[in-house]
Design a protein around this motif. Structure first.
Motif, mmCIF file in Angstrom:
data_model
loop_
_atom_site.group_PDB
_atom_site.id
_atom_site.type_symbol
_atom_site.label_atom_id
_atom_site.label_comp_id
_atom_site.label_asym_id
_atom_site.label_seq_id
_atom_site.Cartn_x
_atom_site.Cartn_y
_atom_site.Cartn_z
ATOM 1 N N LEU A 274 49.670 39.028 53.274
ATOM 2 C CA LEU A 274 49.491 38.357 51.981
ATOM 3 C C LEU A 274 50.301 37.061 51.899
ATOM 4 O O LEU A 274 51.481 37.053 52.229
ATOM 5 N N PRO A 275 49.686 35.998 51.391
ATOM 6 C CA PRO A 275 50.455 34.776 51.149
ATOM 7 C C PRO A 275 51.364 34.988 49.937
ATOM 8 O O PRO A 275 51.039 35.786 49.051
ATOM 9 N N PRO A 276 52.494 34.299 49.878
ATOM 10 C CA PRO A 276 53.402 34.482 48.737
ATOM 11 C C PRO A 276 52.824 33.914 47.441
ATOM 12 O O PRO A 276 52.056 32.960 47.453
ATOM 13 N N MET A 277 53.221 34.541 46.340
ATOM 14 C CA MET A 277 52.886 34.069 44.992
ATOM 15 C C MET A 277 51.382 33.872 44.775
ATOM 16 O O MET A 277 50.954 32.865 44.207
ATOM 17 N N GLN A 278 50.605 34.838 45.217
ATOM 18 C CA GLN A 278 49.161 34.797 45.016
ATOM 19 C C GLN A 278 48.697 36.139 44.456
ATOM 20 O O GLN A 278 49.215 37.184 44.825
ATOM 21 N N ALA A 279 47.712 36.113 43.600
ATOM 22 C CA ALA A 279 47.181 37.322 42.983
ATOM 23 C C ALA A 279 46.307 38.098 43.963
ATOM 24 O O ALA A 279 45.746 37.533 44.907
ATOM 25 N N ILE A 280 46.208 39.400 43.727
ATOM 26 C CA ILE A 280 45.294 40.250 44.483
ATOM 27 C C ILE A 280 44.430 41.019 43.485
ATOM 28 O O ILE A 280 44.722 41.046 42.291
ATOM 29 N N ALA A 281 43.362 41.636 43.982
ATOM 30 C CA ALA A 281 42.459 42.403 43.119
ATOM 31 C C ALA A 281 42.352 43.827 43.628
ATOM 32 O O ALA A 281 42.457 44.079 44.830
ATOM 33 N N GLY A 282 42.122 44.735 42.705
ATOM 34 C CA GLY A 282 41.875 46.133 43.033
ATOM 35 C C GLY A 282 40.447 46.477 42.664
ATOM 36 O O GLY A 282 39.931 46.012 41.638
ATOM 37 N N LEU A 283 39.800 47.280 43.507
ATOM 38 C CA LEU A 283 38.411 47.661 43.275
ATOM 39 C C LEU A 283 38.274 49.172 43.237
ATOM 40 O O LEU A 283 38.788 49.872 44.108
ATOM 41 N N ASP A 284 37.559 49.660 42.233
ATOM 42 C CA ASP A 284 37.159 51.060 42.163
ATOM 43 C C ASP A 284 35.676 51.069 42.500
ATOM 44 O O ASP A 284 34.825 50.812 41.657
ATOM 45 N N PHE A 285 35.370 51.335 43.776
ATOM 46 C CA PHE A 285 34.018 51.233 44.308
ATOM 47 C C PHE A 285 33.279 52.548 44.066
ATOM 48 O O PHE A 285 33.716 53.601 44.519
ATOM 49 N N GLY A 286 32.182 52.476 43.327
ATOM 50 C CA GLY A 286 31.388 53.668 43.056
ATOM 51 C C GLY A 286 29.932 53.454 43.405
ATOM 52 O O GLY A 286 29.535 52.382 43.859
ATOM 53 N N ASP A 287 29.130 54.493 43.187
ATOM 54 C CA ASP A 287 27.705 54.414 43.501
ATOM 55 C C ASP A 287 26.958 53.446 42.585
ATOM 56 O O ASP A 287 26.037 52.772 43.013
ATOM 57 N N THR B 243 28.743 51.394 40.013
ATOM 58 C CA THR B 243 29.568 50.306 39.499
ATOM 59 C C THR B 243 30.722 50.001 40.450
ATOM 60 O O THR B 243 31.066 50.804 41.316
ATOM 61 N N ILE B 244 31.314 48.829 40.243
ATOM 62 C CA ILE B 244 32.558 48.457 40.913
ATOM 63 C C ILE B 244 33.511 47.994 39.816
ATOM 64 O O ILE B 244 33.273 46.975 39.159
ATOM 65 N N GLY B 245 34.557 48.775 39.601
ATOM 66 C CA GLY B 245 35.574 48.370 38.647
ATOM 67 C C GLY B 245 36.499 47.366 39.303
ATOM 68 O O GLY B 245 36.852 47.515 40.475
ATOM 69 N N VAL B 246 36.875 46.331 38.570
ATOM 70 C CA VAL B 246 37.719 45.268 39.111
ATOM 71 C C VAL B 246 38.951 45.091 38.230
ATOM 72 O O VAL B 246 38.848 45.013 37.005
ATOM 73 N N ALA B 247 40.114 45.035 38.874
ATOM 74 C CA ALA B 247 41.375 44.721 38.199
ATOM 75 C C ALA B 247 42.052 43.623 39.005
ATOM 76 O O ALA B 247 41.806 43.481 40.208
ATOM 77 N N VAL B 248 42.889 42.837 38.358
ATOM 78 C CA VAL B 248 43.593 41.749 39.035
ATOM 79 C C VAL B 248 45.088 41.841 38.751
ATOM 80 O O VAL B 248 45.507 42.416 37.745
ATOM 81 N N SER B 249 45.861 41.270 39.658
ATOM 82 C CA SER B 249 47.315 41.243 39.473
ATOM 83 C C SER B 249 47.751 39.861 39.017
ATOM 84 O O SER B 249 46.980 38.897 39.066
ATOM 85 N N ASP B 250 49.002 39.780 38.623
ATOM 86 C CA ASP B 250 49.617 38.482 38.391
ATOM 87 C C ASP B 250 50.079 37.941 39.750
ATOM 88 O O ASP B 250 50.000 38.629 40.763
ATOM 89 N N THR B 251 50.543 36.717 39.779
ATOM 90 C CA THR B 251 50.961 36.120 41.051
ATOM 91 C C THR B 251 52.278 36.688 41.569
ATOM 92 O O THR B 251 52.610 36.508 42.738
ATOM 93 N N PHE B 252 53.025 37.391 40.720
ATOM 94 C CA PHE B 252 54.270 38.030 41.156
ATOM 95 C C PHE B 252 54.019 39.406 41.757
ATOM 96 O O PHE B 252 54.951 40.082 42.193
ATOM 97 N N LEU B 253 52.749 39.837 41.732
ATOM 98 C CA LEU B 253 52.349 41.155 42.243
ATOM 99 C C LEU B 253 53.118 42.276 41.561
ATOM 100 O O LEU B 253 53.603 43.207 42.198
ATOM 101 N N SER B 254 53.210 42.177 40.236
ATOM 102 C CA SER B 254 53.942 43.216 39.515
ATOM 103 C C SER B 254 53.082 43.978 38.518
ATOM 104 O O SER B 254 53.337 45.152 38.283
ATOM 105 N N VAL B 255 52.065 43.354 37.940
ATOM 106 C CA VAL B 255 51.274 44.005 36.895
ATOM 107 C C VAL B 255 49.783 43.913 37.207
ATOM 108 O O VAL B 255 49.278 42.836 37.508
ATOM 109 N N ALA B 256 49.112 45.058 37.112
ATOM 110 C CA ALA B 256 47.660 45.104 37.272
ATOM 111 C C ALA B 256 47.003 45.062 35.901
ATOM 112 O O ALA B 256 47.437 45.740 34.974
#
Length: 160
Positions: A13-26, A28-41
């Motif tokens: 991972l590059p520093p100070m960049q957001a990431i996303a989380g995926l809940d992959f289903g049949d 739907t795909i749920g999507v969540a994102v983080s802040d750039t500090f990688l502390s809160v989803a």
């Protein structure tokens, strides 16, 4: 590139960049994102699944708009920790995403998602969310739980 361990994913991972989380289903795909500090989803949205191309295009649009630099896919293990057909489907989806030019440079990893939907459902019930609204948001709230678990692990790896 797909990383099997949180340590390898963290290193990619590059520093100070957001990431996303995926809940992959049949369906739907749920999507969540983080802040750039990688502390809160933060739960973001639910994508209604169509074909892989349309699903990938919708994800690529989110990745571009939000400057996402990594993906965490919930891995739906069985309660005994083994991997069944749903895990195989999730891993195949990750492989297909990693082959797309728009997403090929993103580090991808997996996070054990056992009980994430149960936790999301419980939180929504405690918030007195209507049945209709729960159905609309459950997948991206579950993605938030998946992503927060991964973020907590990454924070532990950084020693913070």
């Amino acid at each position: 590139m797909i990383h099997e361990t949180a340590e390898d994913f963290a290193a990619a991972l590059p520093p100070m960049q957001a990431i996303a989380g995926l809940d992959f289903g049949d369906k739907t795909i749920g999507v969540a994102v983080s802040d750039t500090f990688l502390s809160v989803a933060t739960p973001l949205e639910t994508i209604r699944r169509k074909k892989f191309g349309a699903d990938a295009e919708a994800l690529a649009a989110i990745v571009t708009a939000r400057s996402i630099r990594g993906l965490v896919l919930g891995l739906p293990r069985n309660m005994d920790g083994t991997e069944g057909p749903r895990c195989q489907s999730t891993r195949a989806f990750a492989r297909n995403l990693s082959r797309l030019p728009a997403l090929a440079d993103l580090p991808i990893t997996f996070w054990d998602e056992r009980l994430s939907t149960v936790a999301a459902e419980r939180a929504l019930l405690e918030a007195d969310t209507s049945r209709r609204r729960r159905a609309e948001v459950i997948d991206h709230v579950a993605a938030g739980y998946i992503l927060q678990g991964a973020l907590d692990r990454l924070r532990h790896l950084r020693g913070a």
